[in-house]
Structure formats: structure tokens, C-alpha cells
Design an enzyme around this catalytic site. Structure first.
Site, PDB file in Angstrom:
ATOM      1  N   ARG A  15       0.812  -1.222   0.000  1.00 41.68           N
ATOM      2  CA  ARG A  15       0.000   0.000   0.000  1.00 41.68           C
ATOM      3  C   ARG A  15       0.849   1.277   0.000  1.00 41.68           C
ATOM      4  O   ARG A  15       0.332   2.367  -0.218  1.00 41.68           O
ATOM      5  CB  ARG A  15      -0.945  -0.014   1.220  1.00 41.68           C
ATOM      6  CG  ARG A  15      -2.035  -1.060   1.128  1.00 41.68           C
ATOM      7  CD  ARG A  15      -2.726  -1.301   2.475  1.00 41.68           C
ATOM      8  NE  ARG A  15      -1.958  -2.202   3.352  1.00 41.68           N
ATOM      9  CZ  ARG A  15      -2.346  -2.578   4.569  1.00 41.68           C
ATOM     10  NH1 ARG A  15      -3.473  -2.097   5.086  1.00 41.68           N
ATOM     11  NH2 ARG A  15      -1.609  -3.397   5.290  1.00 41.68           N
ATOM     12  N   LYS A  22       8.835  -1.035   3.106  1.00 40.86           N
ATOM     13  CA  LYS A  22       8.063  -0.076   3.915  1.00 40.86           C
ATOM     14  C   LYS A  22       8.811   0.446   5.137  1.00 40.86           C
ATOM     15  O   LYS A  22       8.853   1.654   5.382  1.00 40.86           O
ATOM     16  CB  LYS A  22       6.739  -0.710   4.355  1.00 40.86           C
ATOM     17  CG  LYS A  22       5.979   0.138   5.362  1.00 40.86           C
ATOM     18  CD  LYS A  22       4.524  -0.201   5.447  1.00 40.86           C
ATOM     19  CE  LYS A  22       4.241  -1.430   6.242  1.00 40.86           C
ATOM     20  NZ  LYS A  22       2.787  -1.628   6.432  1.00 40.86           N
ATOM     21  N   GLN A  74      12.090 -14.526   6.856  1.00 42.16           N
ATOM     22  CA  GLN A  74      10.816 -15.121   6.455  1.00 42.16           C
ATOM     23  C   GLN A  74      10.813 -15.081   4.923  1.00 42.16           C
ATOM     24  O   GLN A  74      10.613 -14.028   4.324  1.00 42.16           O
ATOM     25  CB  GLN A  74       9.644 -14.294   7.025  1.00 42.16           C
ATOM     26  CG  GLN A  74       8.281 -14.897   6.704  1.00 42.16           C
ATOM     27  CD  GLN A  74       7.134 -13.921   6.941  1.00 42.16           C
ATOM     28  OE1 GLN A  74       7.308 -12.696   6.927  1.00 42.16           O
ATOM     29  NE2 GLN A  74       5.944 -14.457   7.156  1.00 42.16           N
ATOM     30  N   ASP A 104       5.955  -1.252  11.569  1.00 40.51           N
ATOM     31  CA  ASP A 104       5.336  -0.078  10.940  1.00 40.51           C
ATOM     32  C   ASP A 104       4.534   0.776  11.914  1.00 40.51           C
ATOM     33  O   ASP A 104       3.621   1.478  11.519  1.00 40.51           O
ATOM     34  CB  ASP A 104       4.476  -0.500   9.734  1.00 40.51           C
ATOM     35  CG  ASP A 104       3.273  -1.358  10.142  1.00 40.51           C
ATOM     36  OD1 ASP A 104       3.209  -1.782  11.312  1.00 40.51           O
ATOM     37  OD2 ASP A 104       2.406  -1.597   9.273  1.00 40.51           O
ATOM     38  N   ASN A 170      -6.862  -3.372  17.478  1.00 38.14           N
ATOM     39  CA  ASN A 170      -5.616  -4.042  17.848  1.00 38.14           C
ATOM     40  C   ASN A 170      -4.444  -3.154  17.425  1.00 38.14           C
ATOM     41  O   ASN A 170      -4.269  -2.864  16.246  1.00 38.14           O
ATOM     42  CB  ASN A 170      -5.569  -5.398  17.126  1.00 38.14           C
ATOM     43  CG  ASN A 170      -4.194  -6.036  17.173  1.00 38.14           C
ATOM     44  OD1 ASN A 170      -3.411  -5.776  18.086  1.00 38.14           O
ATOM     45  ND2 ASN A 170      -3.913  -6.880  16.192  1.00 38.14           N
ATOM     46  N   ASN A 386      40.164  26.458  -8.291  1.00 39.08           N
ATOM     47  CA  ASN A 386      40.793  25.274  -7.688  1.00 39.08           C
ATOM     48  C   ASN A 386      40.858  24.084  -8.636  1.00 39.08           C
ATOM     49  O   ASN A 386      41.566  23.129  -8.381  1.00 39.08           O
ATOM     50  CB  ASN A 386      40.060  24.876  -6.408  1.00 39.08           C
ATOM     51  CG  ASN A 386      38.601  24.553  -6.664  1.00 39.08           C
ATOM     52  OD1 ASN A 386      37.988  25.102  -7.582  1.00 39.08           O
ATOM     53  ND2 ASN A 386      38.047  23.662  -5.877  1.00 39.08           N
ATOM     54  N   SER A 405      38.715  43.190  -4.674  1.00 41.79           N
ATOM     55  CA  SER A 405      37.519  42.656  -5.316  1.00 41.79           C
ATOM     56  C   SER A 405      37.822  42.092  -6.697  1.00 41.79           C
ATOM     57  O   SER A 405      38.720  42.561  -7.397  1.00 41.79           O
ATOM     58  CB  SER A 405      36.477  43.762  -5.459  1.00 41.79           C
ATOM     59  OG  SER A 405      36.058  44.150  -4.175  1.00 41.79           O
ATOM     60  N   ALA A 423      42.541  45.023  -6.875  1.00 44.79           N
ATOM     61  CA  ALA A 423      41.266  44.546  -7.424  1.00 44.79           C
ATOM     62  C   ALA A 423      41.426  44.104  -8.872  1.00 44.79           C
ATOM     63  O   ALA A 423      42.220  44.665  -9.626  1.00 44.79           O
ATOM     64  CB  ALA A 423      40.229  45.659  -7.330  1.00 44.79           C
TER      65      ALA A 423
HETATM   66  C1  UD1 Z   1      -1.993  -5.778  11.506  1.00 46.35           C
HETATM   67  C2  UD1 Z   1      -2.902  -6.648  12.380  1.00 46.35           C
HETATM   68  C3  UD1 Z   1      -4.106  -5.825  12.763  1.00 46.35           C
HETATM   69  C4  UD1 Z   1      -3.671  -4.571  13.510  1.00 46.35           C
HETATM   70  C5  UD1 Z   1      -2.644  -3.778  12.694  1.00 46.35           C
HETATM   71  C6  UD1 Z   1      -2.038  -2.699  13.573  1.00 46.35           C
HETATM   72  C7  UD1 Z   1      -2.613  -8.989  11.701  1.00 46.35           C
HETATM   73  C8  UD1 Z   1      -3.181 -10.117  10.961  1.00 46.35           C
HETATM   74  N1  UD1 Z   1      -3.286  -7.829  11.674  1.00 46.35           N
HETATM   75  O1  UD1 Z   1      -2.684  -5.477  10.316  1.00 46.35           O
HETATM   76  O2  UD1 Z   1      -4.985  -6.588  13.577  1.00 46.35           O
HETATM   77  O3  UD1 Z   1      -4.788  -3.775  13.825  1.00 46.35           O
HETATM   78  O4  UD1 Z   1      -1.587  -4.610  12.221  1.00 46.35           O
HETATM   79  O5  UD1 Z   1      -1.212  -1.850  12.854  1.00 46.35           O
HETATM   80  O6  UD1 Z   1      -1.582  -9.139  12.322  1.00 46.35           O
HETATM   81  N2  UD1 Z   1       4.719  -8.756   8.290  1.00 46.35           N
HETATM   82  C9  UD1 Z   1       5.693  -9.722   8.182  1.00 46.35           C
HETATM   83  N3  UD1 Z   1       5.440 -10.857   7.486  1.00 46.35           N
HETATM   84  C10 UD1 Z   1       4.241 -11.090   6.889  1.00 46.35           C
HETATM   85  C11 UD1 Z   1       3.232 -10.101   7.003  1.00 46.35           C
HETATM   86  C12 UD1 Z   1       3.493  -8.939   7.715  1.00 46.35           C
HETATM   87  O7  UD1 Z   1       6.801  -9.562   8.703  1.00 46.35           O
HETATM   88  O8  UD1 Z   1       4.101 -12.154   6.277  1.00 46.35           O
HETATM   89  C13 UD1 Z   1       5.007  -7.527   9.045  1.00 46.35           C
HETATM   90  C14 UD1 Z   1       4.972  -6.292   8.170  1.00 46.35           C
HETATM   91  O9  UD1 Z   1       6.249  -5.979   7.683  1.00 46.35           O
HETATM   92  C15 UD1 Z   1       4.459  -5.223   9.141  1.00 46.35           C
HETATM   93  C16 UD1 Z   1       3.681  -5.992  10.176  1.00 46.35           C
HETATM   94  O10 UD1 Z   1       4.034  -7.347  10.031  1.00 46.35           O
HETATM   95  O11 UD1 Z   1       5.527  -4.554   9.784  1.00 46.35           O
HETATM   96  C17 UD1 Z   1       2.183  -5.814  10.051  1.00 46.35           C
HETATM   97  O12 UD1 Z   1       1.765  -6.223   8.763  1.00 46.35           O
HETATM   98  P1  UD1 Z   1       0.657  -5.434   7.966  1.00 46.35           P
HETATM   99  O13 UD1 Z   1       0.419  -6.119   6.691  1.00 46.35           O
HETATM  100  O14 UD1 Z   1       0.934  -4.000   7.945  1.00 46.35           O
HETATM  101  O15 UD1 Z   1      -0.623  -5.710   8.912  1.00 46.35           O
HETATM  102  P2  UD1 Z   1      -1.962  -4.853   9.000  1.00 46.35           P
HETATM  103  O16 UD1 Z   1      -2.831  -5.200   7.849  1.00 46.35           O
HETATM  104  O17 UD1 Z   1      -1.654  -3.433   9.203  1.00 46.35           O
HETATM  105 CA    CA Z   2       0.228  -2.219   9.261  1.00 48.31          CA
END
Ligand code: UD1
Ligand code: CA
Length: 457
Positions: A15, A22, A74, A104, A170, A386, A405, A423
Site C-alpha cells: 500500500r 516499507k 521469512q 510499521d 488491535n 581550484n 575585489s 582589485a
Molecule cells: C496488523 C494486524 C491488525 C492490527 C494492525 C495494527 C494482523 C493479521 N493484523 O494489520 O490486527 O490492527 O496490524 O497496525 O496481524 N509482516 C511480516 N510478514 C508477513 C506479514 C506482515 O513480517 O508475512 C510484518 C509487516 O512488515 C508489518 C507488520 O508485520 O511490519 C504488520 O503487517 P501489515 O500487513 O501491515 O498488517 P496490517 O494489515 O496493518
Molecule cells: Ca500495518
């Protein structure tokens, strides 16, 4: 008591619509992930595990700058639950705790994280979720409760209309008893709209297994903002700037309009220094006390002493000592060193040059690869040539010299102490101390020339 913190930073951040991972996007001068790691390091977590994936090399570089951060990879981004599973080998003492955060959410403060952990410890629960009640919960996981326990978290895409109306969200920060987390993770599935393994499902599973899961609700939801787009990135950066400016003012810095002073995270400013609107202080800029910084001035990675006045100028990787005055419209390029009480005025550019105490260069000048002795005066329009087309050459000017100058100093060249350059001279040879050197054609005067010319017609 042993606490391991796990920070998830493997996601692409689709996004964000960017080629940069990100978590490397900057908030107030530093990458989001750097901001989070700094805060986590100030919590009781004895061990930090960073989950890398998208852009692992680049994100890993940030981690390397810190001691004792373990990284795991991962390979495929199959969801937040799957990401945490990759760190399982590093959960530490099975009798300990794990805190999980997302890469994030750069507005979280270490004080909040530590208080959150203490609440979890005091609750005796198997897990604790940081939550907040927000005006617009769109995009966040909704926290479903029964009494004071959480029954489950449902993601936006999976939520029924009545669940979407829930405004408790959350925040994406969790504490688990390590053993409870490990068992719940083994049981999560990807049976949802996004076909991802959600960490949030571990919460529901623990509840079903009869474990207590509690919410730790923040009074100020501003801290938990997750950054998913560039619009949110700008909003978060603004919050951090506000915090930075507030803390500077609390330390004694003066600001005409704190909303219009752009001071990055790692900048320091001394007491009673006054920042006017439009000032941009970047990187590791360190400013002393009692300075006045005016107009569109940008100072980056530079050291500025006390009682310095700078107006509408750019200063990069340079050192400016006490009592110096600069601008308006001057440019100090890298490795300029202006010693005490130097004055650099309108349209003066310096690069890799040292100006000893009291040097004055008021107007329209270029000083590159030069060393200029104490109290020497550089006249308007002086240029150090220079560059000979292949390499850079040095210019040395002694102390108490006077450069008239519009002089062109063709480097390599040396001008002695107390020397005087007429000058308009083009200086190519060494000028001894206290000598006068003028290099220009003799001025021709034809008396009554205009009259004779007219008579001729
Ligand atoms: C997530 C939460 C949501 C919460 C929100 C808060 C889940 C399923 N949802 O949603 O409930 O309200 O954060 O900001 O957890 N990431 C990985 N590996 C992956 C997927 C994501 O490392 O396979 C990391 C991303 O880099 C990121 C973080 O996890 O830093 C959150 O992922 P993101 O996709 O932003 O989750 P949200 O949809 O925002
Ligand atoms: Ca997020």
C-alpha cells in the site's frame, strides 16, 4: 523474568506504492524500523529478534548498526503469524515472555511498551494485547471482548458489519507467555480472506484453550498508528516532529512557530537558540546555544558553535565556530571550517576550506580547497580557481591579507601574510608576505576624448 522482543519487518508494504521496503521509509529523518528498534532497546527486553523478508539485505543493514539484534528470514510473506513462527528458535526461556511488535508503528514510545509489559506481568494472563479506541477503526483488527477478556481479533477484511462497528482496535503489540505463544502458533491456519497466517488468530486460540487474554487499552490512541500508506507516513512524521520540537523547547530552545521548524530526530540544539520558521535541521546537526537561525536555512550533519547567526543559507558537513555570521544566501559545502567570528555574506560559497578566526568574505565569492589566515579580508567577487580540468589544487592565503575585489586566484597558489592583491587581478604566482600584487592593464585615459570625437563628426 526473561523477555524477548520480536519485531516483524518482512512485509513489502504494497500500500506504500514504493520500491523501498516499507520499514525503511523515513519518519523525521530516520527509518521507521530504526525508530522502533531504538525504542525497544530501552525496554526490559533482553533480546531482540528482527524478522526480515522483503528487502532483507537493506533492512538488515539498519539492524547491524545495533548490538545484539538477531535476525531471521521469512522467505515468503505468508502472514504475521507465520512471521513470528520463523523466530521460534529464538523465543528464549520457555518459562519467559515474548513481546511482539510490528515494524510499521513508529510512534510507540519505550515508556508505553514498558508499562504495557508491566501490566501484562501483573495480570497473570497468558497474553495481553495493546488496544486503543479510535474514531475511525478502518483497516485495523477489531478487538472482540467478553467482560474484561478478549475473545478474538477480527481483521477488517473478515469482519461482519456489526464487528466493523467496533471501535476498539488491535494496536499490533502483544505480550505472551512464551509457552502459550508457541502452542497457539502451531495451530493457526490461513483460513481467511487474505489466505494468510494471522498472528491475531493466536489470541482467539488461547481464549478457546481457556487461557486468559486481556486488553491493555491506551488512553492516547495517537501512539499506535500503523503506517500503511504515504499519507499515514506524513502524518506520523508530523507527530514525531512535534514531539522533537516540544522536547527541544523543554530543554530551552526558542521557536517562533514550532509547526514550521523541521528538526530531525538526531539533531541537538543548545539553550536560547532561536529557530525561525522554515529552518531545516537534518541528520546529525548539532547547534550550540544563543544562536539565531533565520529563513530558509538548511543545516545537515554539521556542528555549529554558540552565538552564531545564520540567515537563509545551506550548510553541509561543516564546522562553524562561535560568533560566526553567515548569509543571507551563503552555501557551505562539505568540509568547510569557519573558525571564531568569521563572516560569510551574500552569495558566498565555500568547499573544503578553512577560514581562520576573523576572516571576512562578504559578497559573491567562491573559496574551494583554500586555507585562509586570521583576519584576512576577501573582497567581493573573489574566486579560487581550484580546478584545472583534471584535479583540485589548493590555495593558501596568509593572515591579515587583503584580497581586492574581483580577484581570480589560480591554484595552486600561495599568498603571504599581510599581502595586498589589487582589485581585478588574476594571480598565478606566489605573492610574498606584505607585498602588493596587481595584475591588470594600466588604465588608459584620453583627456577630452569625447569632445574631439564629436568635433570629428
Ligand atoms: C496488523 C494486524 C491488525 C492490527 C494492525 C495494527 C494482523 C493479521 N493484523 O494489520 O490486527 O490492527 O496490524 O497496525 O496481524 N509482516 C511480516 N510478514 C508477513 C506479514 C506482515 O513480517 O508475512 C510484518 C509487516 O512488515 C508489518 C507488520 O508485520 O511490519 C504488520 O503487517 P501489515 O500487513 O501491515 O498488517 P496490517 O494489515 O496493518
Ligand atoms: Ca500495518
Amino acid at each position: 523474568m526473561s523477555l524477548t522482543a520480536i519485531v516483524l519487518a518482512a512485509g513489502k508494504g504494497t500500500r506504500m506504492k514504493s520500491d523501498l521496503p516499507k520499514v525503511l521509509h523515513k519518519v523525521n529523518g530516520i527509518p521507521m524500523i530504526e525508530k522502533i528498534l531504538r525504542e525497544v532497546r530501552k525496554t526490559p527486553a533482553g533480546k531482540i529478534v528482527l524478522v526480515l523478508g522483503h528487502g532483507a539485505d537493506l533492512v538488515g543493514e539498519v539492524a547491524k548498526k545495533h548490538e545484539n539484534i538477531t535476525t531471521v528470514l521469512q522467505k515468503e510473506q505468508l502472514g504475521t503469524g507465520h512471521a513470528v513462527l520463523q523466530a521460534k528458535a529464538h523465543f528464549g526461556d520457555p518459562g519467559g515472555d515474548v513481546m511482539i511488535l510490528y515494524g510499521d508503528t513508529p510512534l510507540l514510545r519505550n515508556e508505553t511498551l514498558t508499562a504495557f509489559y508491566e501490566t501484562f506481568r501483573a495480570s497473570g494472563a497468558g497474553a495481553c494485547v495493546m488496544t486503543a479506541v479510535v474514531e475511525n477503526p478502518f483497516g485495523y483488527g477489531r478487538v472482540l471482548t467478553k467482560g474484561d477478556e478478549i475473545t478474538s481479533i477480527v481483521e477488517e477484511k473478515d469482519a461482519a458489519p456489526e464487528q466493523k462497528a467496533v471501535r476498539e482496535i488491535n494496536a499490533g503489540v502483544y505480550c505472551f507467555k512464551t509457552a502459550d505463544l508457541a502452542s497457539a502458533l502451531d495451530n493457526i491456519t490461513n483460513d481467511n480472506e487474505k489466505k494468510e497466517y494471522y498472528l491475531t488468530d493466536a489470541i482467539g486460540l488461547l481464549g478457546k484453550a481457556g487461557k486468559k487474554v486481556v486488553a491493555c487499552r491506551l488512553d492516547d490512541p495517537a501512539e499506535v498508528m500503523g503506517i500503511n500508506s504515504k499519507v499515514e507516513l506524513a502524518l506520523a512524521a508530523k507527530v514525531l516532529r512535534k514531539r522533537k520540537n516540544r522536547s527541544l523547547m523543554e530543554q530551552g530552545v526558542l521557536m517562533i512557530d514550532p509547526d514550521a521548524a523541521y528538526v530531525e530526530e538526531d539533531v541537538s540544539v543548545g539553550r536560547d537558540t532561536l529557530l525561525w520558521p522554515g529552518v531545516l535541521l537534518q541528520g546529525r546537526a548539532a547547534l550550540g546555544a544563543n544562536c539565531e537561525i533565520i529563513g530558509n536555512t538548511r543545516i545537515i550533519d554539521s556542528t555549529v558553535g554558540d552565538h552564531v547567526r545564520i540567515e537563509s543559507s545551506v550548510i553541509e558537513q561543516s564546522v562553524v565556530e562561535n560568533g560566526v555570521t553567515i548569509g543571507p544566501f551563503a552555501h557551505l559545502r562539505p568540509l568547510s571550517h569557519l573558525k571564531e567570528n568569521v563572516h560569510i555574506g551574500n552569495f558566498v560559497e565555500t568547499k573544503k576550506s578553512t577560514l581562520e578566526k576573523g576572516v571576512k568574505s562578504g559578497h559573491l565569492t567562491y573559496l574551494g580547497d583554500a586555507h585562509i589566515g586570521e583576519n584576512t579580508n576577501i573582497g567581493a567577487g573573489t574566486i579560487t580557481c581550484n580546478y584545472d580540468g583534471t584535479k583540485k589544487n589548493p590555495t593558501t592565503i596568509g593572515k591579515n591579507a587583503f584580497i581586492g575585489s574581483d580577484s581570480i586566484l589560480v591554484a595552486p597558489v600561495a599568498i603571504g601574510d599581510g599581502a595586498y592583491i589589487g582589485a581585478g587581478s588574476v594571480i598565478t604566482k606566489q605573492v610574498p608576505e606584505n607585498a602588493l600584487s596587481v595584475e591588470r592593464n594600466k588604465q588608459l585615459i584620453k583627456t577630452n576624448w569625447r569632445k574631439k570625437e564629436n568635433e570629428g563628426n
